[in-house]
Design an enzyme around this catalytic site. Structure first.
Site, short mmCIF file in Angstrom:
data_model
loop_
_atom_site.label_atom_id
_atom_site.label_comp_id
_atom_site.label_asym_id
_atom_site.label_seq_id
_atom_site.Cartn_x
_atom_site.Cartn_y
_atom_site.Cartn_z
N LYS A 116 -8.53 -30.11 13.45
CA LYS A 116 -8.43 -31.52 13.06
C LYS A 116 -9.30 -32.52 13.88
CE LYS A 116 -4.09 -33.13 12.23
NZ LYS A 116 -2.85 -33.23 12.36
N GLU A 200 -6.19 -39.99 19.58
CA GLU A 200 -6.54 -41.03 18.59
C GLU A 200 -5.74 -42.44 19.14
OE1 GLU A 200 -5.23 -40.06 14.55
OE2 GLU A 200 -7.13 -38.98 14.08
N LYS A 201 -6.62 -43.39 18.69
CA LYS A 201 -5.79 -44.96 18.98
C LYS A 201 -4.60 -44.71 17.99
CE LYS A 201 -5.78 -49.49 19.55
NZ LYS A 201 -5.31 -49.61 20.94
N ILE A 203 -2.50 -46.62 15.54
CA ILE A 203 -2.38 -47.73 14.53
C ILE A 203 -1.04 -47.92 14.21
CG2 ILE A 203 -3.35 -48.38 12.26
CD1 ILE A 203 -5.79 -47.48 13.77
N GLU A 288 -7.13 -36.61 8.48
CA GLU A 288 -7.19 -35.04 8.28
C GLU A 288 -7.44 -34.52 6.91
OE1 GLU A 288 -4.32 -32.29 8.96
OE2 GLU A 288 -2.69 -33.57 8.00
N ARG A 292 -5.68 -27.05 0.88
CA ARG A 292 -4.71 -26.42 0.19
C ARG A 292 -4.03 -27.26 -0.77
NH1 ARG A 292 -0.06 -28.91 2.37
NH2 ARG A 292 -0.21 -29.55 4.55
P1 ADP Z 1 2.06 -31.81 2.44
O1 ADP Z 1 1.08 -32.24 3.56
O2 ADP Z 1 1.87 -30.87 1.40
O3 ADP Z 1 2.85 -32.80 2.33
P2 ADP Z 1 3.80 -30.89 4.82
O4 ADP Z 1 2.82 -31.46 5.95
O5 ADP Z 1 5.15 -31.43 4.37
O6 ADP Z 1 2.83 -30.84 3.55
O7 ADP Z 1 4.00 -29.45 4.99
C1 ADP Z 1 4.39 -28.41 4.06
C2 ADP Z 1 4.79 -27.21 4.88
O8 ADP Z 1 3.99 -26.52 5.32
C3 ADP Z 1 6.00 -27.56 5.97
O9 ADP Z 1 7.05 -26.21 5.63
C4 ADP Z 1 5.18 -27.59 7.03
O10 ADP Z 1 6.05 -27.43 8.22
C5 ADP Z 1 4.26 -26.56 6.94
N1 ADP Z 1 2.98 -26.71 7.74
C6 ADP Z 1 2.11 -27.51 7.35
N2 ADP Z 1 1.00 -27.44 8.26
C7 ADP Z 1 1.26 -26.39 9.04
C8 ADP Z 1 0.79 -26.00 10.22
N3 ADP Z 1 -0.54 -26.11 10.57
N4 ADP Z 1 1.33 -24.69 10.77
C9 ADP Z 1 2.51 -24.53 10.65
N5 ADP Z 1 3.44 -24.93 9.42
C10 ADP Z 1 2.82 -25.84 8.67
P1 ADP Z 2 -0.35 -33.55 10.19
O1 ADP Z 2 -1.33 -32.49 10.31
O2 ADP Z 2 1.12 -32.94 10.97
O3 ADP Z 2 -0.11 -33.72 8.64
P2 ADP Z 2 -1.49 -35.96 10.54
O4 ADP Z 2 -2.51 -36.15 11.27
O5 ADP Z 2 -1.82 -35.99 9.16
O6 ADP Z 2 -0.69 -35.00 10.99
O7 ADP Z 2 -0.40 -37.14 10.85
C1 ADP Z 2 0.84 -36.96 10.40
C2 ADP Z 2 1.34 -38.52 10.20
O8 ADP Z 2 1.46 -39.11 11.58
C3 ADP Z 2 0.42 -39.58 9.38
O9 ADP Z 2 0.90 -39.36 7.85
C4 ADP Z 2 0.68 -40.78 10.06
O10 ADP Z 2 1.96 -41.34 9.60
C5 ADP Z 2 1.12 -40.47 11.53
N1 ADP Z 2 -0.32 -40.73 12.13
C6 ADP Z 2 -1.21 -39.61 12.35
N2 ADP Z 2 -2.26 -40.35 13.00
C7 ADP Z 2 -1.83 -41.67 13.35
C8 ADP Z 2 -2.47 -42.62 14.05
N3 ADP Z 2 -3.61 -42.47 14.52
N4 ADP Z 2 -1.84 -43.89 14.18
C9 ADP Z 2 -0.77 -44.07 13.52
N5 ADP Z 2 0.04 -43.27 12.99
C10 ADP Z 2 -0.58 -41.80 12.92
MG MG Z 3 -1.29 -34.71 7.43
#
Ligand code: ADP
Ligand code: ADP
Ligand code: MG
Length: 451
Positions: A116, A200-201, A203, A288, A292
């Site tokens: 990421k 990251e900042k 937000i 990000e 998939r």
């Molecule tokens: P989506 O982005 O499709 O909403 P989720 O963030 O809810 O998906 O993740 C879907 C499933 O994949 C969950 O079971 C989550 O724990 C798993 N998952 C997502 N990213 C990862 C990762 N980098 N490593 C391990 N498990 C992950």
């Molecule tokens: P993941 O890979 O676990 O899905 P993300 O980077 O997509 O992680 O972040 C998951 C959630 O965390 C976002 O949907 C948002 O709600 C929160 N988040 C992520 N980055 C920030 C940010 N810089 N400021 C505030 N909230 C954030």
């Molecule tokens: Mg995400």
């Protein structure tokens, strides 16, 4: 030769993929762990192979076993679903080296976007706005402190290889940073096998809006509109909808263009999602890209009428996209609730066990993607999601009413679920107005505890 796909996943998404394959006349092979021997994906696939013990590390995450299962059954492709190995660059490159098609982007593209921290740099090059933060991975406490002090607290320390809302820490001060930096790295190592983190900042109270894209092997890329996934608990999505009611049409347009620009910049193929957060002034920032299919893909399917998993398979087997951007129209409003085996009253603790009796709602505009049935034993080893309940109606108001009705008729006896909690949210006046951001659920729970 008939195409034959190994589904390297379990639960509802394995079933979802099997269904799409059947519709397309593609043969299917399921893999399963010992805990999943009585699962529906095992029953509904043409063939099934046990790949190990119940723990994910011994089965669904065991690359050798998954690939051996594909080769020994004569598959020519692997669909990874979400989670597990779906975004694992090493896995995908082995799949490619074995001469199997991977239903997803190439390992090269996953390598670029999977980390990421590195993805931020690519997004920046493609002229997407990114959240202020570190240039790539942060290696030392000193470096992290310098960056955080410069951008100002609160900041977030995020695992570069994280996902599923895990591996993210909010930090409010320098003292706190010193305390949590090393800990976050250790947690990242334990959860994702990779201790790298970036900054990251933070937000405050943003909305999470994401754009679905599809790309084929002929250079065509389309975007299928947005999903509002701001209804989250601990950075994990709970309810998703499409379209986002509070999104300014001009912002929607530029987010769509931005998503396509990023996909084209990396020659993206197959389905993917570009995630953004939107601040209170309507400014959006890339966070990000998920390389998939996503959990919440059905809300996009509902409003566009496009079957994303069939598109994924067609793309992987070499077809051109079946649509062009100008042909994509959205229709009505769709909402998805994630029904989880969890005890809301006890801090959302997972609640596995045996389902005694099960009744699903039905009717016009209702879709349920689920692997559970009466008598099914929910194993304690995996994600607690039992079902996705998706509604589609002409307007958001009608979709909310339909969701309330469907939740009333969603009956699971024997284990504790979050159905009542979802029902309460569907009646929350601010949710009904469309007035919510990522801290909504936290606020609702705090109010409940105080009152
Ligand atoms: P989506 O982005 O499709 O909403 P989720 O963030 O809810 O998906 O993740 C879907 C499933 O994949 C969950 O079971 C989550 O724990 C798993 N998952 C997502 N990213 C990862 C990762 N980098 N490593 C391990 N498990 C992950
Ligand atoms: P993941 O890979 O676990 O899905 P993300 O980077 O997509 O992680 O972040 C998951 C959630 O965390 C976002 O949907 C948002 O709600 C929160 N988040 C992520 N980055 C920030 C940010 N810089 N400021 C505030 N909230 C954030
Ligand atoms: Mg995400």
């Amino acid at each position: 030769m008939q195409n034959k796909v190994l589904i390297a996943n379990r639960g509802e998404i394995a079933l979802r993929i099997i269904r799409a394959c059947k519709e397309l006349g593609i043969a299917t092979v399921a893999v399963y762990s010992k805990a999943d021997k009585d699962s529906l994906h095992v029953k509904f696939a043409d063939e099934a192979i046990c790949i190990g013990n119940s723990r994910s590390n011994d089965s669904y995450l065991n690359m050798n076993r998954v690939i051996s299962a594909a080769l020994s059954t004569g598959c020519n492709a692997i669909h990874p679903g979400y989670g597990f190995l779906s975004e694992n660059e090493r896995f995908v490159s082995i799949v490619e080296k074995c001469g199997l098609k991977f239903v997803g982007p190439t390992s090269e593209v996953i390598a670029k976007l999977g980390n990421k921290a590195a993805a931020r740099a690519i997004a920046k090059l493609a002229r997407l706005p990114i959240v202020e933060g570190s240039d790539g991975v942060v290696d030392s406490l000193e470096e992290g402190l310098a960056i955080s002090n410069k951008i100002g607290y609160p900041i977030m320390i995020k695992a570069s290889n994280g996902g599923g809302g895990k591996g993210i820490t909010i930090v409010y001060s320098e003292t706190e940073f010193r305390k949590t930096f090393g800990k976050t790295m250790m947690e990242a190592k334990a959860a994702f096998g990779d201790s790298r983190v970036y900054i990251e900042k933070y937000i405050e109270n943003p909305k999470h809006i994401e754009v679905q894209i599809l790309g084929d092997n002929f250079g065509n890329v389309v975007q299928l509109g947005e999903r509002d996934c701001s209804m989250q608990r601990n950075n994990q999505k709970v309810i998703e909808e499409s379209p986002c009611v509070s999104l300014n049409p001009l912002v929607r347009r530029s987010m769509g263009f931005a998503a396509v620009r990023l996909a084209k910049a990396v020659k993206y193929t197959n389905a993917g999602t570009v995630e953004f957060i939107v601040d209170k002034d309507g400014k959006f920032y890339f966070i990000e890209m998920n390389t998939r299919i996503q959990v919440e893909h059905p809300v996009t399917e509902a409003v566009t009428g496009i079957d994303l998993v069939k598109e994924q398979l067609n793309i992987a087997f070499g077809s051109e996209l079946s649509m062009r951007q100008y042909g994509i129209k959205t229709n009505g409003h769709s909402i998805e609730c994630r029904i989880n085996a969890e005890d809301v009253q006890n801090n959302f603790r997972p609640s596995p066990g045996t389902i005694k009796n099960l009744v699903f709602p039905g009717g016009n505009g209702i879709r349920i993607d689920s692997h559970i049935y009466s008598g099914y034993e929910v194993p304690p080893f995996y994600d607690s999601m039992l079902a996705k309940l998706i509604v589609h109606a002409p307007t958001r108001k009608e979709a909310i009413r339909k969701m309330r009705m469907a939740l009333e008729q969603f009956i699971v006896d024997g284990i504790i679920t979050n159905v009542d909690f979802l029902y309460v949210i569907m009646h929350n006046p601010e949710f009904v107005k469309g007035n919510y951001n990522t801290s909504f659920i936290k606020k609702v729970l705090e109010e409940q505890n105080n009152g």
